[in-house]
Design a protein around this motif. Structure first.
Motif, PDB file in Angstrom:
ATOM      1  N   ALA A 112       0.841  -1.201   0.000  1.00 62.27           N
ATOM      2  CA  ALA A 112       0.000   0.000   0.000  1.00 62.27           C
ATOM      3  C   ALA A 112       0.878   1.253   0.000  1.00 62.27           C
ATOM      4  CB  ALA A 112      -0.932  -0.009   1.206  1.00 62.27           C
ATOM      5  N   GLY A 145      -5.277  -6.260 -14.679  1.00 62.86           N
ATOM      6  CA  GLY A 145      -5.809  -5.910 -13.367  1.00 62.86           C
ATOM      7  C   GLY A 145      -5.111  -4.720 -12.730  1.00 62.86           C
ATOM      8  N   GLU A 146      -4.063  -4.240 -13.355  1.00 61.29           N
ATOM      9  CA  GLU A 146      -3.292  -3.139 -12.783  1.00 61.29           C
ATOM     10  C   GLU A 146      -3.698  -1.815 -13.425  1.00 61.29           C
ATOM     11  OE1 GLU A 146       1.403  -1.952 -12.055  1.00 61.29           O
ATOM     12  OE2 GLU A 146       0.834  -2.977 -13.877  1.00 61.29           O
ATOM     13  N   MET A 147      -3.614  -0.759 -12.668  1.00 61.04           N
ATOM     14  CA  MET A 147      -3.838   0.568 -13.233  1.00 61.04           C
ATOM     15  C   MET A 147      -2.625   1.395 -12.838  1.00 61.04           C
ATOM     16  SD  MET A 147      -7.210   2.816 -12.694  1.00 61.04           S
ATOM     17  CE  MET A 147      -6.846   3.618 -11.166  1.00 61.04           C
ATOM     18  N   ARG A 148      -2.032   2.104 -13.784  1.00 66.39           N
ATOM     19  CA  ARG A 148      -0.816   2.866 -13.458  1.00 66.39           C
ATOM     20  C   ARG A 148      -0.993   4.320 -13.825  1.00 66.39           C
ATOM     21  NH1 ARG A 148       4.837   0.574 -15.532  1.00 66.39           N
ATOM     22  NH2 ARG A 148       5.648   2.367 -14.408  1.00 66.39           N
ATOM     23  N   GLY A 207     -11.620   2.488 -10.654  1.00 65.02           N
ATOM     24  CA  GLY A 207     -11.682   1.053 -10.406  1.00 65.02           C
ATOM     25  C   GLY A 207     -13.084   0.480 -10.566  1.00 65.02           C
ATOM     26  N   ARG A 221     -16.959  -3.420  -9.217  1.00 65.99           N
ATOM     27  CA  ARG A 221     -15.533  -3.129  -9.158  1.00 65.99           C
ATOM     28  C   ARG A 221     -14.844  -3.915 -10.275  1.00 65.99           C
ATOM     29  NH1 ARG A 221     -13.663  -2.502  -3.870  1.00 65.99           N
ATOM     30  NH2 ARG A 221     -13.720  -4.687  -3.340  1.00 65.99           N
ATOM     31  N   THR A 222     -13.841  -3.303 -10.892  1.00 65.90           N
ATOM     32  CA  THR A 222     -13.211  -3.938 -12.051  1.00 65.90           C
ATOM     33  C   THR A 222     -12.632  -5.312 -11.714  1.00 65.90           C
ATOM     34  OG1 THR A 222     -11.194  -2.735 -11.554  1.00 65.90           O
ATOM     35  CG2 THR A 222     -12.589  -1.801 -13.255  1.00 65.90           C
ATOM     36  N   ASN A 223     -12.249  -5.505 -10.439  1.00 66.39           N
ATOM     37  CA  ASN A 223     -11.610  -6.778 -10.086  1.00 66.39           C
ATOM     38  C   ASN A 223     -12.619  -7.784  -9.538  1.00 66.39           C
ATOM     39  OD1 ASN A 223     -12.232  -5.676  -7.655  1.00 66.39           O
ATOM     40  ND2 ASN A 223     -10.204  -6.009  -6.736  1.00 66.39           N
TER      41      ASN A 223
END
Lengths: 188, 335
Positions: free
Chosen positions: B48, B129-132, B261, B302-304
């Protein structure tokens, strides 16, 4: 995973110093054989494994979880007196703290970033800035700096350790003396 | 002691930041995490904090830019800090404060400077699954959606971004002397200071503008003069043909919900919704049954949360099966 990290960053990390201080206060009073680090780390695990999106007031939940963990530890160690851990006591502490949304102002955040970068040795600093400010991958940083990827990784781990230490006390500096006094009063 | 746990957690977080673990490292991490609940908590915390540094970094740059624009010292640099500062960190030639100046210099060097232009411009990628979120040297902010890649080339006369895969959204720092060009497939989106989103899928490119104006042009110019696309409009380009349509606020929110998200569905087919979830999840999603595939879906997810979506699909008359690493939604009731 990224979502959990984001949630924890937004809702738990800003309150860690406060929770840690409160836990530390209990320890002094009861001489329990637990450590604030233990409680805080276990609280992260417990909350992180929950359906955290359903938690309405993460700050209060963080305190409650820490309190419950103290209970468990105290029980395990057969310490009889449990004081200052009732719901009422907890509420006092939670009410006396800063507004959850503003526990860390943007300004303090910025200073923390600057502090972190400032305190790093040169190579470590360069790797950290390239990763976090410029968004290069570890591999790209290794190529640019002429280091092995594992060295870059070590530099970044070192920077992160420093950041983590700051979360232990960060808002200790931020809290007003007034809030600190209330906190002490609540533990009486 | 716990200091050691935090330290080990930081090492694992840095290791995970380097990329996916090999089988051996993965097993070691797993063993470590399972050994003690404190280990898992410490890792959550470390990851985190690591992620949060992206936000701190982008806020730092934004504050610095704002301060410079206002012609004053950046606030972040103003208060003296206790940490020792080596004298060479002072870069007096820049107007900004001590460390801020150091950071700016580093940022400019990396993004706009000489050493990347040489041969290989940097590629930024996000995993499934990642957002940057990236701050470019000019202060523009680029957010990569799941499984996406861009190549960034910053030059004196232009800022050029190539979307190679997936989707990215841009908040462009104003600089009239250096147009901001985003290419995706054959399409080029040109902006000066604005905010927009570009998504590449197969041969199709979708552009949504949420602020300011952009110009669209196709490679080779066979589609004629550039077309202007203003705030509140969307375009779809396919096979050299660009179709522009208005984009009501509601639709814009839906398109950009990924940055929070979220996935928002307002009557899209279940098959289309399943394809969206698949973008964010390592697992494939298979919908079996025409009637089920066409069922409209409404809701915010939620996207995940593919599993939550599968549960919702079950209430629409589907059986959920997990096999071969895929999620199968099988129609159970007659339409």
């Amino acid at each position: 995973m990224a979502e959990r990290a984001r949630w924890i960053a937004m809702h738990l990390l800003p309150h860690e110093a406060e929770v840690r201080r409160w836990v530390g206060g209990r320890r002094r009073r009861f001489g329990g054989g637990y450590d604030a680090d233990d409680i805080v780390q276990e609280a992260y695990a417990r909350i992180g494994n929950m359906d955290f999106a359903a938690i309405r007031n993460p700050r209060a939940y963080f305190f409650e979880t820490a309190r419950n963990l103290i209970f468990e530890h105290v029980k395990r160690e057969r310490v009889v007196m449990i004081d200052g851990l009732t719901d009422g006591d907890l509420r006092n502490v939670m009410d006396s703290g800063p507004d959850p949304e503003t526990a860390l102002s943007a300004r303090q955040d910025l200073r923390r970033f600057q502090d972190v970068v400032d305190s790093l040795p040169p190579q470590c600093r360069e790797a950290f800035v390239l990763r976090k400010l410029n968004g290069l991958s570890q591999r790209q940083i290794a190529a640019h700096m002429g280091l092995s990827e594992s060295t870059v990784e070590k530099h970044l781990a070192r920077a992160l350790k420093l950041v983590l230490e700051r979360y232990e006390t960060a808002d200790g500096r931020a809290a007003s003396p007034d809030a600190a006094a209330k906190l002490r009063a609540a533990g009486r | 002691m716990s200091g050691r746990i935090a330290s080990t957690a930081a090492e694992w977080a840095a290791r995970l930041d380097a990329g996916p673990l090999d089988a051996d490292a993965s097993a070691r991490l797993d063993a470590w995490v399972r050994a003690d609940p404190r280990h898992q908590g410490a890792l959550y915390r470390a990851q985190a904090a690591w992620l949060d540094l992206d936000r701190l970094a982008s806020e730092h740059v934004a504050a610095e830019r704002a301060a410079l624009a206002a012609g004053r010292e950046p606030e972040a640099a103003a208060p003296p800090v206790a940490a020792p500062t080596p004298p060479r960190a002072r870069r007096a030639r820049l107007p900004a404060g001590r460390l801020a100046a150091g950071l700016t210099a580093a940022a400019v060097l990396a993004g706009g400077g000489a050493w990347f232009l040489a041969d290989r411009p940097p590629t930024y990628e996000s995993q499934v699954g990642e957002m940057r979120r990236l701050v470019l040297a000019d202060g523009s902010v680029l957010t990569l959606n799941t499984d996406s890649a861009v190549v960034v080339r910053m030059a004196k006369d232009r800022r050029r971004i190539a979307l190679k895969r997936g989707e990215a959204s841009f908040e462009v720092a104003h600089d009239a002397s250096r147009p901001f060009l985003v290419t995706a497939g054959d399409l080029t989106v040109r902006a000066v200071g604005t905010a927009f989103d570009v998504r590449l899928r197969g041969g199709r490119v979708d552009v949504a503008v949420t602020e300011g104006v952009v110009e669209l042009s196709n490679a080779g110019g066979r589609a004629g003069p550039p077309r202007r696309l203003a705030h509140g409009a969307a375009a779809e380009a396919r096979d050299g043909v660009v179709a522009v349509s208005p984009m009501p606020r509601q639709v814009a929110e839906q398109r950009l919900a990924w940055r929070d998200g979220l996935l928002i569905f307002q009557g899209e087919s279940l098959a289309a919704a399943a394809a969206e979830f698949q973008r964010y999840d390592g697992r494939k999603v298979v919908v079996v049954g025409d009637a089920l595939a066409k069922r409209p879906v409404f809701g915010v997810f939620r996207t995940n949360n593919l599993d939550g979506f599968a549960e919702a699909a079950a209430t629409l008359g589907a059986r959920v099966e997990h096999r071969d690493g895929a999620v199968h939604l099988v129609q159970t009731t007659a339409p």
